[in-house]
Write an enzyme that holds these catalytic residues in place. Structure first.
Site, PDB file in Angstrom:
ATOM      1  CE1 TYR A  33     -91.656  55.890  26.575  1.00 35.51           C
ATOM      2  CE2 TYR A  33     -89.347  56.737  26.492  1.00 35.51           C
ATOM      3  CZ  TYR A  33     -90.903  56.660  27.608  1.00 35.51           C
ATOM      4  OH  TYR A  33     -90.996  56.764  28.268  1.00 35.51           O
ATOM      5  NE  ARG A  52     -93.779  64.087  24.790  1.00 34.69           N
ATOM      6  CZ  ARG A  52     -94.319  63.362  26.184  1.00 34.69           C
ATOM      7  NH1 ARG A  52     -94.383  64.059  27.067  1.00 34.69           N
ATOM      8  NH2 ARG A  52     -94.695  62.101  26.171  1.00 34.69           N
ATOM      9  NE  ARG A 101     -70.692  49.010  21.367  1.00 35.64           N
ATOM     10  CZ  ARG A 101     -69.854  49.513  22.298  1.00 35.64           C
ATOM     11  NH1 ARG A 101     -68.567  49.384  20.982  1.00 35.64           N
ATOM     12  NH2 ARG A 101     -70.594  50.308  22.724  1.00 35.64           N
ATOM     13  CE  LYS A 151     -92.827  59.448  26.025  1.00 36.59           C
ATOM     14  NZ  LYS A 151     -92.879  59.472  27.762  1.00 36.59           N
ATOM     15  CD  GLU A 183     -89.195  64.277  34.681  1.00 35.25           C
ATOM     16  OE1 GLU A 183     -90.341  64.176  34.325  1.00 35.25           O
ATOM     17  OE2 GLU A 183     -88.286  63.725  34.204  1.00 35.25           O
ATOM     18  CG  LEU A 207     -91.304  63.974  29.008  1.00 38.81           C
ATOM     19  CD1 LEU A 207     -90.529  64.154  27.714  1.00 38.81           C
ATOM     20  CD2 LEU A 207     -92.056  62.735  29.451  1.00 38.81           C
TER      21      LEU A 207
END
Length: 287
Positions: A33, A52, A101, A151, A183, A207
């Site tokens: 995302y 990114r 799945r 991310k 972070e 990140l």
């Protein structure tokens, strides 16, 4: 007012938007995302977020969706139809729903990704009271997986970290691994000593923040020194100032770490100046 959202090529009212129960983001957190801020109806750092995003997709071997080259247009359309002056555009791309799945996913070239975008209206986003009051943080152990440079939507532990902070009467948490700060739960972490900004160097451990890159560039242009190295919580407690950066918080001062006030317990002048520079320059470059 019902928001208009974007799902797999369609603009829809939010209450009509649907994603398969077999989508791998739902079953496996198999997706990435980005969040792009909107100020004055324009997108901040869009190109950085798009680059990114492409890197994250490549690292997870998720095929770029057919609409990838149209993402700027889609962002702008959602901002327009939802009347966003200040706010956020959330974008999520997942591996999709290739079938039942299964831990093993099929050839990426045979699977169409799921693409979802929606806006969040945040009036006065750049004038957050926290920027004037400062944030209080706690330290917690960093137990996330080893590829934090991607991310992904694997945000359970960061969410738990924010709840730990809330229960402790703080605003957020900085994560610590092997004695050093990595972070924040959803942001990059910094301390200031004298005229020097200290922040962890880029690696798989953190990140690669889009706001981080811009702020460090602006700091150097403002004749501040930058040291990219590890630092401890104890070192942070002795710092003159501290702050965090993210796409939605911009530059946010930290005034307390694990109950210890920094300086006089108010936001520092250098942090305030960095926030001012970042907002001014970002507004000039917004698209």
């Amino acid at each position: 007012m019902t928001r208009t959202v974007f799902v797999n090529g369609e603009y829809l009212p939010e209450d009509e938007a649907k994603v398969s129960i077999f989508d791998r983001a739902f079953l496996m957190a198999d997706g990435v995302y980005e969040v792009t801020s909107v100020l004055d109806g324009k997108l901040i750092d869009f190109d950085g977020h798009a680059k990114r995003l492409e890197r994250s997709l490549n690292e997870l071997d998720i095929r770029k969706p057919a609409v990838f080259d149209d993402l700027l247009e889609i962002h702008r359309e959602l901002v327009r139809v939802n009347g966003i002056e200040d706010g956020l555009v959330y974008l999520q791309i997942t591996r999709g729903a290739p079938g039942d799945r299964d831990f093993v996913f099929p050839d990426p070239e045979t699977t169409e990704p799921t693409v979802v975008l929606f806006t969040q209206n945040k009036p006065g986003l750049a004038d957050s009271p926290a920027a004037k009051a400062g944030m209080k943080i706690i330290s917690i152990e960093d137990v996330r997986w080893g590829r934090r440079d991607i991310k992904t939507v694997q945000l359970l532990y960061p969410s738990m970290g924010k709840m730990m902070a809330k229960k402790a009467g703080a605003d957020d948490a900085w994560m610590v691994q092997d004695g050093y700060v990595t972070e924040g739960t959803s942001n990059n972490a910094y301390i200031i000593k004298g005229n020097t900004i200290i922040t962890r160097a880029l690696s798989n451990d953190i990140l690669h923040g889009i706001t981080r890159a811009a702020v460090l560039r602006f700091a150097k242009e403002a004749q501040m020194q930058v040291e990219e190295r590890n630092f401890t919580i104890d070192e942070a407690k002795e710092a003159d100032e501290a702050f965090i950066t993210s796409a939605s918080a911009f530059v946010m001062p930290v005034i307390e770490i694990d109950g210890v006030s920094l300086g006089d317990g108010t936001p520092g002048a250098r942090t305030a100046r960095l926030r001012e520079i970042y907002l001014d320059e970002s507004r000039k470059a917004a698209i």
